[in-house]
Scaffold this active site. Sequence first.
Site, PDB file in Angstrom:
ATOM      1  N   GLY A   1       0.808  -1.212   0.000  1.00 16.42           N
ATOM      2  CA  GLY A   1       0.000   0.000   0.000  1.00 16.42           C
ATOM      3  C   GLY A   1       0.840   1.261   0.000  1.00 16.42           C
ATOM      4  O   GLY A   1       0.438   2.296  -0.538  1.00 16.42           O
TER       5      GLY A   1
ATOM      6  N   GLU B   1      -0.504   3.426  -3.146  1.00 15.12           N
ATOM      7  CA  GLU B   1      -1.272   4.615  -2.783  1.00 15.12           C
ATOM      8  C   GLU B   1      -0.616   5.898  -3.288  1.00 15.12           C
ATOM      9  O   GLU B   1      -1.300   6.891  -3.559  1.00 15.12           O
ATOM     10  CB  GLU B   1      -1.482   4.678  -1.273  1.00 15.12           C
TER      11      GLU B   1
ATOM     12  N   HIS C   1      10.957  -4.630  10.490  1.00 16.10           N
ATOM     13  CA  HIS C   1      11.865  -5.751  10.678  1.00 16.10           C
ATOM     14  C   HIS C   1      12.792  -5.949   9.487  1.00 16.10           C
ATOM     15  O   HIS C   1      13.947  -6.356   9.663  1.00 16.10           O
ATOM     16  CB  HIS C   1      11.097  -7.041  10.948  1.00 16.10           C
TER      17      HIS C   1
ATOM     18  N   ASP D   1       7.208  -7.937  17.058  1.00 17.27           N
ATOM     19  CA  ASP D   1       8.331  -7.081  16.675  1.00 17.27           C
ATOM     20  C   ASP D   1       7.858  -5.647  16.457  1.00 17.27           C
ATOM     21  O   ASP D   1       8.583  -4.700  16.727  1.00 17.27           O
ATOM     22  CB  ASP D   1       8.994  -7.612  15.398  1.00 17.27           C
TER      23      ASP D   1
ATOM     24  N   TRP E   1      19.428  -8.971  19.342  1.00 12.84           N
ATOM     25  CA  TRP E   1      19.566  -9.737  18.098  1.00 12.84           C
ATOM     26  C   TRP E   1      20.750  -9.274  17.242  1.00 12.84           C
ATOM     27  O   TRP E   1      21.025  -9.874  16.196  1.00 12.84           O
ATOM     28  CB  TRP E   1      18.297  -9.596  17.261  1.00 12.84           C
TER      29      TRP E   1
ATOM     30  N   LYS F   1      20.722  -6.311  15.756  1.00 12.11           N
ATOM     31  CA  LYS F   1      20.152  -5.473  14.700  1.00 12.11           C
ATOM     32  C   LYS F   1      20.340  -3.982  14.991  1.00 12.11           C
ATOM     33  O   LYS F   1      20.245  -3.153  14.088  1.00 12.11           O
ATOM     34  CB  LYS F   1      18.673  -5.819  14.516  1.00 12.11           C
TER      35      LYS F   1
END
Length: 359
Positions: free
Chosen positions: A130, A134, A285, A313, A324, A326
């Site tokens: 979207g 959009e 993520h 998450d 993690w 990240k």
Amino acid sequence: MSPSIPQDASAAVLKPSEPVSDDAVTVQGPNFDEPQTLDTLLGSYERIGFQANSLGRAIDIVNKMRRWRLSDEPIPEDETEERSDPEFRARTRCTIFLGYTSNLISSGLREVILYLVKHKHVACIVTTAGGIEEDFIKCLGKTYLADFSLDGAELRRRGMNRIGNLIVPNENYCKFEDWLLPILDTMLAEQKESGDVWTPSSFIRRLGKEINNDESVYYWAYKNDIPVFCPALTDGSIGDMIYFHSFRSPGLVLDIVGDIRALNELARKSIKAGMIVLGGGVCKHQIANALLMRNGADYAVYINTGQEFDGSDSGARPDEAVSWGKIRIGSESVKVFADATLVFPLLVAATFAQDVPAP
């Protein structure tokens, strides 16, 4: 003789405090007895507390992202010749990954995101289906303000689609189909002729070229060679159109492997990396996981209303991503618990928009 104050109650109520450190920051709000500009007002947020404090912190982190240059860092003894070059160090900036959910393109944040892309303030975008369609649909028809409480059955009978308190006439999606299907025909023909398959990012780049409209975020992404990744590209109207097209002219291929390699390599090769994520889900993520390839982001700003108690998450705070790999240990990060439509324009006004010359 008057009774004495009970000692146990007195001790509980009048417990002495430990000394406060000299560098402790006091709580203080803006003083409206003095003239306030937007800059001074937002500057006061760092001392208001609660989510204002978080927004003030987010502004500080984003300003660090956009101002960082490799030339700010000392040169290690074992640095390569290329990275030791003063010109290379001066032009090497933090790679900023921007992620957002589709509803934000449906909203007026589209124009804020367009500003960032038009002026090359971000290096990469990750969004949902979207968030792609959009933008193009808005080039073909208008989205309107409405109300959260409108009756769904009545809207369905009228051919009106509700996104929160926004309305998109279904006719807009019909216009989108008329625009997109001939492009899919051309892309399929080019694929068959060249033998090269499309990736979601090259697909989006092509649509940005075809729309040829400076009101489009992805037109500017195409013009400025900013990659746009959409791991869930078929989860929306684009997916509907690809589905319909597959019956009429089967064979179009979208290679997600090519995109995951491109996104992960962009992250891995970034000397400094920051992420700004509006909302949660796939876009949040996918960026965080790409930054795992370099042992995490150096800067991270999350803006969303998600809560962490359900283990999602989407609702997780930055510290979970640290566990993690990240987000890097010792990095600068913050989560602003807020609707992005409320606070992201303020954040951009206090950061990227500061580069706009005064009239």
